[in-house]
Scaffold this motif. Structure first.
Motif, PDB file in Angstrom:
ATOM      1  N   PRO A 191      51.995 -80.180  -1.387  1.00 22.05           N
ATOM      2  CA  PRO A 191      51.462 -81.362  -2.081  1.00 22.05           C
ATOM      3  C   PRO A 191      51.018 -82.420  -1.079  1.00 22.05           C
ATOM      4  O   PRO A 191      51.741 -82.741  -0.136  1.00 22.05           O
ATOM      5  CB  PRO A 191      52.647 -81.838  -2.923  1.00 22.05           C
ATOM      6  N   GLY A 192      49.832 -82.937  -1.242  1.00 19.86           N
ATOM      7  CA  GLY A 192      49.306 -83.955  -0.341  1.00 19.86           C
ATOM      8  C   GLY A 192      48.570 -83.400   0.857  1.00 19.86           C
ATOM      9  O   GLY A 192      47.950 -84.159   1.613  1.00 19.86           O
ATOM     10  N   GLU A 193      48.588 -82.075   1.062  1.00 18.98           N
ATOM     11  CA  GLU A 193      47.905 -81.498   2.227  1.00 18.98           C
ATOM     12  C   GLU A 193      46.399 -81.459   2.035  1.00 18.98           C
ATOM     13  O   GLU A 193      45.627 -81.630   2.981  1.00 18.98           O
ATOM     14  CB  GLU A 193      48.431 -80.096   2.504  1.00 18.98           C
ATOM     15  N   LEU A 194      45.959 -81.215   0.817  1.00 19.29           N
ATOM     16  CA  LEU A 194      44.523 -81.237   0.538  1.00 19.29           C
ATOM     17  C   LEU A 194      44.024 -82.679   0.561  1.00 19.29           C
ATOM     18  O   LEU A 194      44.671 -83.584   0.048  1.00 19.29           O
ATOM     19  CB  LEU A 194      44.231 -80.620  -0.830  1.00 19.29           C
ATOM     20  N   VAL A 195      42.872 -82.882   1.171  1.00 21.94           N
ATOM     21  CA  VAL A 195      42.269 -84.215   1.255  1.00 21.94           C
ATOM     22  C   VAL A 195      41.244 -84.354   0.131  1.00 21.94           C
ATOM     23  O   VAL A 195      40.341 -83.513  -0.009  1.00 21.94           O
ATOM     24  CB  VAL A 195      41.589 -84.426   2.620  1.00 21.94           C
ATOM     25  N   TYR A 196      41.401 -85.396  -0.671  1.00 25.64           N
ATOM     26  CA  TYR A 196      40.476 -85.613  -1.784  1.00 25.64           C
ATOM     27  C   TYR A 196      39.166 -86.177  -1.261  1.00 25.64           C
ATOM     28  O   TYR A 196      39.132 -87.184  -0.552  1.00 25.64           O
ATOM     29  CB  TYR A 196      41.093 -86.577  -2.802  1.00 25.64           C
ATOM     30  N   GLY A 197      38.056 -85.528  -1.635  1.00 29.46           N
ATOM     31  CA  GLY A 197      36.749 -85.939  -1.129  1.00 29.46           C
ATOM     32  C   GLY A 197      35.909 -86.721  -2.112  1.00 29.46           C
ATOM     33  O   GLY A 197      34.846 -87.224  -1.752  1.00 29.46           O
ATOM     34  N   GLY A 198      36.335 -86.808  -3.369  1.00 30.00           N
ATOM     35  CA  GLY A 198      35.572 -87.571  -4.346  1.00 30.00           C
ATOM     36  C   GLY A 198      35.177 -86.725  -5.550  1.00 30.00           C
ATOM     37  O   GLY A 198      35.486 -85.535  -5.641  1.00 30.00           O
ATOM     38  N   ARG A 199      34.491 -87.363  -6.491  1.00 25.94           N
ATOM     39  CA  ARG A 199      34.115 -86.721  -7.750  1.00 25.94           C
ATOM     40  C   ARG A 199      32.610 -86.853  -7.964  1.00 25.94           C
ATOM     41  O   ARG A 199      32.013 -87.886  -7.663  1.00 25.94           O
ATOM     42  CB  ARG A 199      34.868 -87.352  -8.918  1.00 25.94           C
ATOM     43  N   MET A 200      32.037 -85.786  -8.495  1.00 25.02           N
ATOM     44  CA  MET A 200      30.601 -85.751  -8.748  1.00 25.02           C
ATOM     45  C   MET A 200      30.368 -85.252 -10.181  1.00 25.02           C
ATOM     46  O   MET A 200      30.888 -84.197 -10.563  1.00 25.02           O
ATOM     47  CB  MET A 200      29.930 -84.809  -7.735  1.00 25.02           C
ATOM     48  N   ARG A 201      29.596 -86.005 -10.967  1.00 27.84           N
ATOM     49  CA  ARG A 201      29.295 -85.559 -12.325  1.00 27.84           C
ATOM     50  C   ARG A 201      28.079 -84.643 -12.292  1.00 27.84           C
ATOM     51  O   ARG A 201      27.042 -84.984 -11.710  1.00 27.84           O
ATOM     52  CB  ARG A 201      29.030 -86.742 -13.259  1.00 27.84           C
ATOM     53  N   ARG A 202      28.231 -83.494 -12.926  1.00 30.49           N
ATOM     54  CA  ARG A 202      27.141 -82.543 -13.009  1.00 30.49           C
ATOM     55  C   ARG A 202      26.778 -82.334 -14.476  1.00 30.49           C
ATOM     56  O   ARG A 202      27.197 -83.116 -15.341  1.00 30.49           O
ATOM     57  CB  ARG A 202      27.535 -81.263 -12.293  1.00 30.49           C
ATOM     58  N   ARG A 203      26.079 -81.262 -14.823  1.00 26.26           N
ATOM     59  CA  ARG A 203      25.519 -81.131 -16.171  1.00 26.26           C
ATOM     60  C   ARG A 203      26.588 -81.170 -17.268  1.00 26.26           C
ATOM     61  O   ARG A 203      26.508 -81.975 -18.190  1.00 26.26           O
ATOM     62  CB  ARG A 203      24.720 -79.834 -16.267  1.00 26.26           C
ATOM     63  N   ASN A 204      27.584 -80.284 -17.170  1.00 27.81           N
ATOM     64  CA  ASN A 204      28.640 -80.250 -18.189  1.00 27.81           C
ATOM     65  C   ASN A 204      30.038 -80.322 -17.567  1.00 27.81           C
ATOM     66  O   ASN A 204      31.002 -79.852 -18.171  1.00 27.81           O
ATOM     67  CB  ASN A 204      28.532 -78.969 -19.027  1.00 27.81           C
ATOM     68  N   SER A 205      30.114 -80.873 -16.372  1.00 29.62           N
ATOM     69  CA  SER A 205      31.416 -80.894 -15.696  1.00 29.62           C
ATOM     70  C   SER A 205      31.496 -82.061 -14.736  1.00 29.62           C
ATOM     71  O   SER A 205      30.481 -82.634 -14.333  1.00 29.62           O
ATOM     72  CB  SER A 205      31.644 -79.580 -14.942  1.00 29.62           C
ATOM     73  N   PHE A 206      32.717 -82.392 -14.384  1.00 30.44           N
ATOM     74  CA  PHE A 206      32.997 -83.268 -13.260  1.00 30.44           C
ATOM     75  C   PHE A 206      33.580 -82.386 -12.164  1.00 30.44           C
ATOM     76  O   PHE A 206      34.559 -81.657 -12.399  1.00 30.44           O
ATOM     77  CB  PHE A 206      33.986 -84.368 -13.638  1.00 30.44           C
TER      78      PHE A 206
END
Length: 443
Positions: A91-106
């Motif tokens: 837990p916490g090892e993955l670095v969050y890079g952000g969120r991108m909205r696409r056609r039917n998903s985030f």
């Protein structure tokens, strides 16, 4: 039966779920995880989808999957990594890079910085046919021939900027023959490009054989560095913005005495560099015509440097930080052979970029090369990865210390042989354009 949480147009849970495979209508979204794995050389771990899959069969792609109902984003990313590639993460090892909205998903982006032995992975054969490391340049080629799924230009720019933010990379470049033009100047294009990237958070610095006078002569202050620079081939860490020496590698008086004896045995006399507070002063008894011309140079504002040079009847055996002399290759090789017998020092011999058959011979403490200095600088600024640019023999210690070494096309054969990549020459703005491409990733 796999269920997904439904999200609204702002990415917030609606409290409703949908069964995987059911149509997503306008205004309905679900959460997707993309996980990019980056090693210490900046390579990317990609995977080939099983050729029997209904969607994108046999195509190379990013590691990805949908979050299941009730599952948070990080947990979903960690699960996907383990299920498909057998990679366990804390837990916490993955670095969050952000969120991108696409056609039917985030799409939530997660980054794992780790060196992984691909042959040790246990692949989920129903989903993954094989995995491999690729450079970003190889990925670009795969996008061009459509062997890698193209998620869209905006997506890749989003990914690579996130990778740069998540990992503190120091981009460290030599000056002469690398960043500078052949007339010893910084081009306007280089100044504009590098300053723009620094202002956007890219960590750029310089490692040069030049001293405090030399960097003033090329107008290095035009570059607005936010981190220290390396001077005298690794002897000094210097805060260019505030004109402060942050670290220096001094040789004690016994070593200075042995070096001077070696010079006298060859009938030669060096320039001896000593630190005075935040300044470096140079002492000498005699100079070659080329060396003499250096004293009378002026910077871009017409200011001279005579006050830093001191002609003395003899050189004292007191502590010093650097020695330098110039001469023909034959002269310098004979002197270098004698100096190599002195313990605790490093002797550098390399050709002058600007004068024919004029060779620089430089002496400093054995731990004062560009490689050691790069390590000290990385520790000081908290960088966990270093990319080095160079062209000559004295850049090789920096290449060996770097996670990724880049040589300009005009560089020596020795430097090219040790580099991970060769880019266009200094006269073709190779370094500035490469840094620009690294930041923008126009794929």
């Amino acid at each position: 039966m796999e269920k997904w949480d439904l999200l609204d147009a702002d990415g917030n849970p609606t409290g409703k779920t949908i069964v995987r495979g059911e149509p997503l209508h306008a205004g309905m979204y679900h959460l997707v995880e993309h996980i990019w794995i980056v090693d210490s050389k900046g390579r990317l771990l990609i995977q080939q989808r099983n050729p029997n899959l209904r969607l994108m069969p046999g195509v190379w792609a990013a590691n990805s999957g949908s979050a299941q109902a009730g599952e948070d984003s990080e947990s979903a990313a960690r699960r996907e990594l383990f299920e498909e590639l057998s990679i366990r993460t804390a837990p916490g090892e993955l670095v969050y890079g952000g969120r991108m909205r696409r056609r039917n998903s985030f799409t939530d982006l997660w980054i794992l910085y780790r060196d992984i032995d691909v042959t040790a992975l246990r692949l989920q054969k129903e989903e993954v046919a094989q995995a491999k490391w690729v450079t970003t340049e190889e990925l670009i080629e795969m996008l061009g021939d459509r062997s890698f799924h193209h998620y869209g230009t905006a997506y890749f720019q989003f990914v690579f900027r996130a990778i740069e933010r998540g990992r503190r990379t120091l981009y460290l470049t030599d000056l002469d023959g690398t960043l500078l033009q052949n007339d010893q100047t910084l081009s306007d294009h280089t100044v504009e490009t590098v300053n723009r990237l620094i202002s956007r958070g890219m960590m750029v610095s310089v490692a040069t054989a030049r001293g405090t006078i030399g960097v003033q002569l090329v107008g290095l202050s035009r570059l607005r560095f936010r981190v220290p620079i390396i001077m005298l081939g690794g002897v000094l860490l210097y805060d260019l913005a505030h004109h402060r020496i942050l670290h220096s590698c001094e040789m004690h008086s016994g070593t200075v005495s042995a070096i001077l004896q070696a010079f006298r045995s060859q009938g030669r006399s060096p320039q001896l560099y000593r630190r005075r507070g935040n300044e470096v002063h140079i002492f000498y008894t005699e100079l070659t015509p080329v060396e003499e011309s250096f004293i009378h140079r002026k910077d871009r504002e017409g200011k001279g440097f005579e006050r830093f040079y001191h002609r003395v009847p003899y050189l004292k055996n007191t502590p010093a930080i650097f020695f330098s002399c110039q001469g023909t290759r034959v002269q310098q090789e004979q002197l270098a052979a004698r100096l190599e017998q002195v313990p605790g020092i490093r002797v550098m011999l390399y050709a002058d970029t600007y004068h024919e058959d004029n060779w620089f011979l430089e002496i400093c403490r054995e731990d004062a090369d560009k490689g050691h200095a790069a390590r000290r600088l990385c520790q000081r600024v908290g960088a966990d990865r270093m990319v080095a640019f160079g062209d000559n023999h004295n850049d090789i210690p920096m290449f060996r210390e770097a996670d990724y070494a880049v040589c300009v096309d005009n560089g020596s054969d020795e430097a090219k042989a040790l580099a991970d990549r060769v880019i266009p020459a200094n006269t073709d703005e190779g370094v500035a354009d490469y840094l620009h491409a690294i930041y923008n990733r126009k794929l």
